[in-house]
Design a protein around this motif. Structure first.
Motif, PDB file in Angstrom:
ATOM      1  N   GLU A 154      21.515  -4.485  -3.965  1.00  0.00           N
ATOM      2  CA  GLU A 154      21.774  -3.475  -5.054  1.00  0.00           C
ATOM      3  C   GLU A 154      20.853  -3.612  -6.696  1.00  0.00           C
ATOM      4  N   LEU A 155      20.654  -4.623  -6.563  1.00  0.00           N
ATOM      5  CA  LEU A 155      19.241  -4.642  -7.051  1.00  0.00           C
ATOM      6  C   LEU A 155      18.666  -2.898  -7.103  1.00  0.00           C
ATOM      7  N   SER A 156      18.800  -2.646  -6.067  1.00  0.00           N
ATOM      8  CA  SER A 156      17.596  -0.914  -5.412  1.00  0.00           C
ATOM      9  C   SER A 156      18.216   0.103  -6.014  1.00  0.00           C
ATOM     10  N   GLN A 157      20.202  -0.454  -6.014  1.00  0.00           N
ATOM     11  CA  GLN A 157      20.745   0.529  -6.380  1.00  0.00           C
ATOM     12  C   GLN A 157      21.155   1.121  -7.464  1.00  0.00           C
ATOM     13  N   LEU A 158      20.782  -0.573  -8.005  1.00  0.00           N
ATOM     14  CA  LEU A 158      21.188   0.138 -10.304  1.00  0.00           C
ATOM     15  C   LEU A 158      19.571   0.473 -10.565  1.00  0.00           C
ATOM     16  N   SER A 211       9.531  -1.026  -1.385  1.00  0.00           N
ATOM     17  CA  SER A 211       9.689  -2.525  -2.634  1.00  0.00           C
ATOM     18  C   SER A 211      10.922  -3.313  -2.295  1.00  0.00           C
ATOM     19  N   GLN A 212      11.666  -2.959  -1.385  1.00  0.00           N
ATOM     20  CA  GLN A 212      13.004  -3.994  -1.430  1.00  0.00           C
ATOM     21  C   GLN A 212      12.610  -4.563   0.220  1.00  0.00           C
ATOM     22  N   SER A 213      12.135  -4.267   0.921  1.00  0.00           N
ATOM     23  CA  SER A 213      11.483  -5.005   2.235  1.00  0.00           C
ATOM     24  C   SER A 213      10.606  -5.902   2.141  1.00  0.00           C
ATOM     25  N   ALA A 214       9.696  -5.739   0.961  1.00  0.00           N
ATOM     26  CA  ALA A 214       9.335  -6.950   0.344  1.00  0.00           C
ATOM     27  C   ALA A 214       9.777  -8.352   0.232  1.00  0.00           C
ATOM     28  N   PHE A 215      11.256  -7.736   0.597  1.00  0.00           N
ATOM     29  CA  PHE A 215      11.784  -9.734  -0.249  1.00  0.00           C
ATOM     30  C   PHE A 215      12.919  -9.208   0.692  1.00  0.00           C
ATOM     31  N   PRO A 216      13.033  -9.992   1.864  1.00  0.00           N
ATOM     32  CA  PRO A 216      13.894 -10.442   3.087  1.00  0.00           C
ATOM     33  C   PRO A 216      15.419 -10.214   2.654  1.00  0.00           C
ATOM     34  N   TYR A 217      15.293 -11.239   1.618  1.00  0.00           N
ATOM     35  CA  TYR A 217      16.711 -11.421   2.030  1.00  0.00           C
ATOM     36  C   TYR A 217      17.426 -10.018   0.497  1.00  0.00           C
ATOM     37  N   ALA A 218      16.635  -9.561   0.366  1.00  0.00           N
ATOM     38  CA  ALA A 218      17.329  -7.984  -0.904  1.00  0.00           C
ATOM     39  C   ALA A 218      18.648  -7.613  -0.334  1.00  0.00           C
ATOM     40  N   THR A 219      19.815  -7.463  -0.710  1.00  0.00           N
ATOM     41  CA  THR A 219      20.540  -6.649   0.052  1.00  0.00           C
ATOM     42  C   THR A 219      20.331  -5.338  -0.805  1.00  0.00           C
ATOM     43  N   ASP A 241      13.182   7.308  -4.672  1.00  0.00           N
ATOM     44  CA  ASP A 241      13.834   6.211  -3.526  1.00  0.00           C
ATOM     45  C   ASP A 241      12.779   6.003  -2.196  1.00  0.00           C
ATOM     46  N   ARG A 242      11.767   6.176  -2.216  1.00  0.00           N
ATOM     47  CA  ARG A 242      10.799   5.416  -0.792  1.00  0.00           C
ATOM     48  C   ARG A 242      10.431   4.830  -1.727  1.00  0.00           C
ATOM     49  N   PHE A 243      10.008   4.376  -3.003  1.00  0.00           N
ATOM     50  CA  PHE A 243       9.593   3.601  -3.595  1.00  0.00           C
ATOM     51  C   PHE A 243      10.024   1.946  -3.248  1.00  0.00           C
ATOM     52  N   ILE A 244      11.545   2.398  -3.340  1.00  0.00           N
ATOM     53  CA  ILE A 244      12.466   1.182  -3.719  1.00  0.00           C
ATOM     54  C   ILE A 244      12.831   0.750  -2.596  1.00  0.00           C
ATOM     55  N   MET A 245      12.697   1.175  -1.362  1.00  0.00           N
ATOM     56  CA  MET A 245      13.223   1.033  -0.363  1.00  0.00           C
ATOM     57  C   MET A 245      12.065   0.207   0.367  1.00  0.00           C
ATOM     58  N   ALA A 252       1.042  -1.219   0.274  1.00  0.00           N
ATOM     59  CA  ALA A 252       0.000  -0.038  -0.186  1.00  0.00           C
ATOM     60  C   ALA A 252       0.853   1.131   0.233  1.00  0.00           C
ATOM     61  N   ILE A 253       1.741   1.183  -1.064  1.00  0.00           N
ATOM     62  CA  ILE A 253       3.049   2.725  -1.026  1.00  0.00           C
ATOM     63  C   ILE A 253       1.521   3.551  -1.868  1.00  0.00           C
ATOM     64  N   PRO A 254       1.917   4.741  -0.658  1.00  0.00           N
ATOM     65  CA  PRO A 254       0.927   5.764  -1.853  1.00  0.00           C
ATOM     66  C   PRO A 254       1.771   6.426  -2.783  1.00  0.00           C
ATOM     67  N   VAL A 255       0.874   6.735  -3.510  1.00  0.00           N
ATOM     68  CA  VAL A 255       1.326   7.731  -4.472  1.00  0.00           C
ATOM     69  C   VAL A 255       1.635   8.578  -4.367  1.00  0.00           C
TER      70      VAL A 255
END
Ligand code: P6P
Length: 331
Positions: free
Chosen positions: A34-38, A24-32, A18-22, A10-13
């Motif tokens: 790197e893809l976010s940075q890319l 979204s990354q929290s939805a993938f607990p093992y995300a490290t 940056d905040r969206f990526i952050m 439920a990420i608001p419009v």
């Protein structure tokens, strides 16, 4: 194990990229990260190219460069600038070990052999439209490398096939500049706010309408199209659909993605294998089309199922609303 999808978070419009990526990354607990940075690196390059494009009419950066690219096409000055800017942003970001660009014959090694990812890109598609102020775009495709970490990337990293993309998207430099991408969980659009220097979530969870009233094809090549394409064009006219074709793939695709429609670039006598390039135009836009409920076919099967054999190979493409693609290819 994914706890929540980015959409379910439920990420608001209105949030920044940056905040969206952050989130979204929290939805993938093992995300490290790197893809976010890319993704941030790609957004940064988009901001810089946006600035260059907006200046094109004011400084000597528009027009032809007097050179040809690997495709034998006349390079525009901004093609070169965009290519350099993307390569620099991805090199400096450190997450990408190699790049395949429409503007270069071979793989560009970034020196970041520890990088887990490779990027295939068309840095500035439709660039012949720059001088007449028509929308143009960047298209990108991201893969996790298959070659050993800490060694140089190999061609196999880029020839994994469309279904192996882990993310893909485009940047549209139009009446506003937008970044649209997917990491596999829905498609989201971010509009660039010049006053903040930020991409802001403006089009959350984009769904391509199953049907539409727009067809996009260059009817100047009509006589050299396959019979099934000529038949389909006839049915579009019978239904008085709207013909919209601006000669810029990203602009035509984006409009059809939001409103419903189909973009067709069949094989022609001039381009018997089609004009658009499989790895950095067809695959990424097919990824976005499928992740938003649309379809992408080469006339025989899904674009994403095509097994690639060379970096710059071309493919016919029928892309957009699922029902329209199915009807066009007669499935
Ligand atoms: P034609 C631009 O050169 C491009 O690759 C796409 O952006 C565009 O849709 C297409 O080619 C236009 O090709 O043959 O209709 O001029």
């Amino acid at each position: 194990m994914i706890t929540k999808t980015a959409q379910e978070l439920a990420i608001p419009v209105g949030v920044t990229l940056d905040r969206f990526i952050m989130h979204s990354q929290s939805a993938f607990p093992y995300a490290t990260g790197e893809l976010s940075q890319l993704l941030r690196d790609i957004a940064l390059a988009g901001k810089i190219i946006n600035r260059e494009i907006n200046r094109a009419g004011l400084v000597d950066i528009a027009g032809g460069n007097g050179t040809e690219n690997v495709q034998g096409e006349n390079q525009q000055k901004l093609d070169i600038v965009a290519n350099i800017r993307f390569i620099r942003a991805l090199k400096n970001g450190g997450e990408v070990c190699a790049i395949l660009s429409e503007e270069d014959e071979d793989i560009i090694h970034t020196g970041n052999n520890h990088g887990k990812y490779v990027v295939a890109m068309d840095p500035l598609d439709g660039s012949s439209n720059i001088d007449v102020n028509v929308s143009i775009g960047t298209v990108f495709s991201i893969y996790r490398r298959v070659s050993p970490i800490n060694e140089p990337a190999t061609k196999e990293d880029f020839l994994q096939g469309g279904r192996k993309q882990i993310a893909a998207g485009y940047i549209l430099y139009g009446s506003s500049t937008m970044l649209v991408y997917s990491t596999g969980d829905g498609v989201n659009g971010f509009t660039y706010d010049h006053s903040l220097g930020e991409f802001i979530l403006s089009h959350k969870n984009i769904c391509c309408p199953t049907n539409g009233s727009i067809y996009s094809i260059n009817e100047g090549h009509y006589n050299s199209y396959p019979e099934f394409v000529k038949h389909y064009i006839g049915t579009c006219k019978e239904k008085s659909l709207s013909a919209r074709y601006i000669g810029s793939l990203v602009g035509d695709f984006h409009r059809n993605l939001l409103k419903g429609g189909i973009y067709l670039y069949p094989s022609t006598k001039k381009d018997p294998k089609g004009k658009l390039r499989l790895l950095y135009e067809c695959y990424p836009l097919a990824f976005i089309a499928e992740k938003s409920g649309g379809k992408a076919s080469d006339g025989f099967g899904p674009i994403l199922d095509i097994v690639p054999s060379s970096f710059h190979q071309r493919s016919p493409i029928y892309l957009g609303s699922a029902a329209m693609v199915e009807k066009a290819i007669g499935s």
